[in-house]
Design an enzyme around this catalytic site. Structure first.
Site, mmCIF file in Angstrom:
data_model
loop_
_atom_site.group_PDB
_atom_site.id
_atom_site.type_symbol
_atom_site.label_atom_id
_atom_site.label_comp_id
_atom_site.label_asym_id
_atom_site.label_seq_id
_atom_site.Cartn_x
_atom_site.Cartn_y
_atom_site.Cartn_z
ATOM 1 N N ASP A 98 0.783 -1.239 0.000
ATOM 2 C CA ASP A 98 0.000 0.000 0.000
ATOM 3 C C ASP A 98 0.810 1.280 0.000
ATOM 4 O OD1 ASP A 98 1.081 -0.093 2.529
ATOM 5 O OD2 ASP A 98 -0.762 -0.762 3.493
ATOM 6 N N GLU A 120 -0.178 -9.054 -0.903
ATOM 7 C CA GLU A 120 -0.759 -8.462 0.321
ATOM 8 C C GLU A 120 -2.003 -7.633 -0.038
ATOM 9 O OE1 GLU A 120 0.775 -5.373 3.403
ATOM 10 O OE2 GLU A 120 1.784 -7.222 3.976
ATOM 11 N N GLU A 134 -2.062 5.039 2.949
ATOM 12 C CA GLU A 134 -2.031 3.624 2.547
ATOM 13 C C GLU A 134 -3.412 3.039 2.226
ATOM 14 O OE1 GLU A 134 -0.402 4.917 5.166
ATOM 15 O OE2 GLU A 134 1.713 4.589 4.708
ATOM 16 N N HIS A 210 6.513 5.378 12.866
ATOM 17 C CA HIS A 210 6.834 6.194 11.684
ATOM 18 C C HIS A 210 5.634 6.720 10.896
ATOM 19 C CE1 HIS A 210 6.011 2.330 9.716
ATOM 20 N NE2 HIS A 210 5.702 3.054 8.668
ATOM 21 N N ARG A 212 2.673 8.385 8.842
ATOM 22 C CA ARG A 212 2.376 9.787 8.518
ATOM 23 C C ARG A 212 1.168 10.309 9.292
ATOM 24 N NH1 ARG A 212 4.575 12.243 3.403
ATOM 25 N NH2 ARG A 212 6.149 10.756 2.752
ATOM 26 N N HIS A 243 13.378 5.318 12.554
ATOM 27 C CA HIS A 243 13.177 5.491 11.102
ATOM 28 C C HIS A 243 13.929 6.733 10.637
ATOM 29 C CE1 HIS A 243 10.958 6.302 7.380
ATOM 30 N NE2 HIS A 243 10.329 5.149 7.498
HETATM 31 C C1 UD1 Z 1 6.748 4.849 3.600
HETATM 32 C C2 UD1 Z 1 5.353 4.427 3.166
HETATM 33 C C3 UD1 Z 1 4.625 3.739 4.313
HETATM 34 C C4 UD1 Z 1 5.464 2.628 4.916
HETATM 35 C C5 UD1 Z 1 6.833 3.168 5.282
HETATM 36 C C6 UD1 Z 1 7.706 2.038 5.776
HETATM 37 C C7 UD1 Z 1 4.215 5.872 1.552
HETATM 38 C C8 UD1 Z 1 3.440 7.103 1.345
HETATM 39 N N1 UD1 Z 1 4.595 5.605 2.809
HETATM 40 O O1 UD1 Z 1 6.577 5.842 4.597
HETATM 41 O O2 UD1 Z 1 3.425 3.192 3.813
HETATM 42 O O3 UD1 Z 1 4.824 2.167 6.075
HETATM 43 O O4 UD1 Z 1 7.444 3.742 4.115
HETATM 44 O O5 UD1 Z 1 8.845 2.506 6.413
HETATM 45 O O6 UD1 Z 1 4.501 5.186 0.613
HETATM 46 N N2 UD1 Z 1 14.315 8.377 4.468
HETATM 47 C C9 UD1 Z 1 15.678 8.343 4.343
HETATM 48 N N3 UD1 Z 1 16.256 7.143 4.009
HETATM 49 C C10 UD1 Z 1 15.560 6.021 3.819
HETATM 50 C C11 UD1 Z 1 14.158 6.067 3.967
HETATM 51 C C12 UD1 Z 1 13.551 7.259 4.281
HETATM 52 O O7 UD1 Z 1 16.361 9.344 4.506
HETATM 53 O O8 UD1 Z 1 16.154 4.977 3.525
HETATM 54 C C13 UD1 Z 1 13.669 9.667 4.816
HETATM 55 C C14 UD1 Z 1 13.633 10.660 3.649
HETATM 56 O O9 UD1 Z 1 13.835 11.956 4.148
HETATM 57 C C15 UD1 Z 1 12.201 10.520 3.147
HETATM 58 C C16 UD1 Z 1 11.462 10.298 4.449
HETATM 59 O O10 UD1 Z 1 12.320 9.441 5.199
HETATM 60 O O11 UD1 Z 1 11.761 11.665 2.439
HETATM 61 C C17 UD1 Z 1 10.088 9.671 4.353
HETATM 62 O O12 UD1 Z 1 10.081 8.548 3.497
HETATM 63 P P1 UD1 Z 1 8.715 8.164 2.735
HETATM 64 O O13 UD1 Z 1 8.940 6.938 1.917
HETATM 65 O O14 UD1 Z 1 8.184 9.345 2.040
HETATM 66 O O15 UD1 Z 1 7.708 7.883 3.914
HETATM 67 P P2 UD1 Z 1 7.722 6.805 5.059
HETATM 68 O O16 UD1 Z 1 7.210 7.456 6.270
HETATM 69 O O17 UD1 Z 1 9.027 6.130 5.084
HETATM 70 N N1 UDP Z 2 12.409 -3.359 10.230
HETATM 71 C C1 UDP Z 2 13.779 -3.479 10.076
HETATM 72 N N2 UDP Z 2 14.588 -2.609 10.743
HETATM 73 C C2 UDP Z 2 14.107 -1.634 11.555
HETATM 74 C C3 UDP Z 2 12.697 -1.508 11.689
HETATM 75 C C4 UDP Z 2 11.875 -2.374 10.997
HETATM 76 O O1 UDP Z 2 14.252 -4.341 9.369
HETATM 77 O O2 UDP Z 2 14.909 -0.896 12.133
HETATM 78 C C5 UDP Z 2 11.541 -4.296 9.506
HETATM 79 C C6 UDP Z 2 10.482 -4.990 10.328
HETATM 80 O O3 UDP Z 2 10.988 -6.159 10.932
HETATM 81 C C7 UDP Z 2 9.433 -5.285 9.278
HETATM 82 C C8 UDP Z 2 9.514 -4.096 8.374
HETATM 83 O O4 UDP Z 2 10.802 -3.536 8.568
HETATM 84 O O5 UDP Z 2 9.756 -6.431 8.505
HETATM 85 C C9 UDP Z 2 8.439 -3.100 8.718
HETATM 86 O O6 UDP Z 2 8.712 -1.914 8.087
HETATM 87 P P1 UDP Z 2 8.082 -0.545 8.555
HETATM 88 O O7 UDP Z 2 7.689 -0.614 9.978
HETATM 89 O O8 UDP Z 2 9.044 0.511 8.139
HETATM 90 O O9 UDP Z 2 6.820 -0.400 7.604
HETATM 91 P P2 UDP Z 2 5.305 -0.940 7.689
HETATM 92 O O10 UDP Z 2 5.342 -2.407 7.908
HETATM 93 O O11 UDP Z 2 4.633 -0.185 8.772
HETATM 94 O O12 UDP Z 2 4.738 -0.550 6.361
#
Ligand code: UD1
Ligand code: UDP
Length: 381
Positions: A98, A120, A134, A210, A212, A243
């Site tokens: 999602d 999923e 999502e 984490h 939004r 995160h």
């Molecule tokens: C995204 C997904 C969410 C999922 C989450 C898992 C969307 C809208 N959201 O949210 O569904 O649960 O990932 O973690 O698709 N960033 C880094 N390095 C990384 C990853 C993220 O610097 O490796 C920072 C960046 O500044 C980025 C911000 O995190 O802009 C947010 O990342 P983003 O993918 O937009 O949203 P998540 O909250 O991670």
């Molecule tokens: N995870 C990881 N390292 C971390 C935090 C989470 O490998 O520091 C793994 C966790 O075990 C799970 C997945 O990331 O498999 C979940 O991701 P996240 O919570 O970012 O996203 P969501 O599942 O809420 O979309």
């Protein structure tokens, strides 16, 4: 006969963890060429998963920017996918879950008239703003997809109620397949901190946060509650891999830095995370994936959200919705930390989300769709 070209598209950490075993299962099938396109909606957190599972993408859109907006993620993915699809010419595209990558990947496949398999599929809260974005992403993907790989029967029922009756499979969640490959009793962590945590003499509380929709007031409350839980329990060590989102980093550090029994650490590699979960006392999280993994490992979970699209483990008694209010979170954490009976009632291993063979069923279903095999049996918990 030429091989079927099946392209998996993903971009964030959870999609990568849940698609990695599928990319490998597809590659092991002689009829299939398994292609992998990453959007890199996440960069470091994605690369860490690719390394753990030894996957080299065939295409990398490399779209991530700091504090990216939903519109920039979606538009960059869409534009980038045009080129990837033209170059790799997939017969089917698989997307997961999602995220914005998921939605843009499915929409792009549709624009190119490539069939879509949704891994999923069928999770719902029926609240358009929670989880945000999502819930809308997965509904929009349901309108596009041709094959629906539902983790549970309840997910299939959701789709049936929405009038989707063709191409449904109940497969279990691929995250349980991934867990089977990462967790082991003699696992050694890469850091001194995790190797030397007092797993037997103290209560290790594993935290992530984490979402939004929790940005702002709910996240302030959550972090304040976590600080209170740590400060009032000497026997707790709270471990929180934060995160990389700057919004989350700032909030977590403001509330939780400088508390002696709180460890704010870098995001963990998937294998480290899974093994830490296996050794912890309980989990507090707003993550989707952790809600699925922890029950399989027998760890109680307090969900830091108002709702969940994963009711199966709540019904099984291993997950409770704590909400996002300070008092509720503190009260429910106190109960699990202080009342052995309440803890014992939740600390039992259950497997409503899968038996570890989801990827096999999905690969079988893909082959069946192209007339190359038997229809797989559904997963029953
Ligand atoms: C995204 C997904 C969410 C999922 C989450 C898992 C969307 C809208 N959201 O949210 O569904 O649960 O990932 O973690 O698709 N960033 C880094 N390095 C990384 C990853 C993220 O610097 O490796 C920072 C960046 O500044 C980025 C911000 O995190 O802009 C947010 O990342 P983003 O993918 O937009 O949203 P998540 O909250 O991670
Ligand atoms: N995870 C990881 N390292 C971390 C935090 C989470 O490998 O520091 C793994 C966790 O075990 C799970 C997945 O990331 O498999 C979940 O991701 P996240 O919570 O970012 O996203 P969501 O599942 O809420 O979309």
């Amino acid at each position: 006969m030429s091989k079927l070209r099946i392209m998996s598209v993903f971009g964030t950490r959870p999609e990568a963890i849940k698609m990695a075993p599928l990319v490998k299962e597809l590659a092991a099938r002689p009829e299939i060429e398994s292609l992998c396109c990453v959007t890199a909606q996440h960069r470091e957190m994605l690369d860490s998963v690719l390394e753990v599972f030894s996957i080299t993408p065939d295409w990398d859109l490399n779209i991530m920017t700091p504090r990216q907006t939903l519109s920039t993620i979606t538009s960059k993915c869409l534009t980038g996918m045009d080129e990837a699809i033209d170059a790799l010419r997939p017969d089917m595209i698989l997307v997961h879950g999602d995220t914005s990558t998921t939605f843009a990947g499915a929409l792009s496949a549709f624009y190119h008239k490539v069939p879509v398999g949704h891994v999923e599929a069928g999770l719902r809260t029926y609240d358009k703003y929670s989880p945000y974005p999502e819930e809308m992403n997965r509904k929009l993907v349901s309108a596009i997809a041709d094959l629906f790989f539902c983790p549970t029967e309840a997910n299939r029922q959701n789709l049936l109620r929405e009038g989707i009756s063709e191409g449904l499979f109940v497969t279990g969640n691929t995250v349980i397949d991934a867990l089977k490959t990462t967790v082991s009793k003699d696992y050694r962590f890469t850091t001194k901190l995790l190797n030397e945590l007092p797993y037997d003499s103290k209560k290790i509380v594993l935290v992530t946060c984490h979402r939004r929709e929790n940005y702002g007031a709910p996240m302030e409350d959550i972090m304040a509650a976590l600080a209170q839980v740590a400060r009032t329990h000497d026997d707790v060590e709270l471990v929180y891999p934060v995160h990389l989102s700057p919004v989350v980093q700032e909030c977590a550090r403001r509330h939780l830095d400088r508390i002696a029994n709180v460890h704010l650490i870098e995001p963990l590699a998937a294998d480290e995370m899974h093994n830490l979960m296996d050794r912890c006392y309980m989990v507090m999280t707003d993550s989707g994936g952790l809600q699925e993994e922890a029950p399989a490992l027998g760890k109680p979970v307090l969900v830091l959200r108002r709702e969940t699209e994963r009711p199966e483990a709540v019904a099984a008694g291993t997950v409770k919705l704590a909400g996002v209010a300070y008092d509720d979170i503190v009260r429910m954490a106190d109960e699990l930390l202080e009342d052995p009976a309440a803890y014992a009632a939740m600390a039992k291993a259950v497997n409503p989300y899968g038996d570890g063979f989801a990827c096999r069923r999905i690969a079988d279903a893909v082959l069946w769709h192209f007339g190359l095999g038997e229809k797989p049996e559904d997963f029953h918990s």
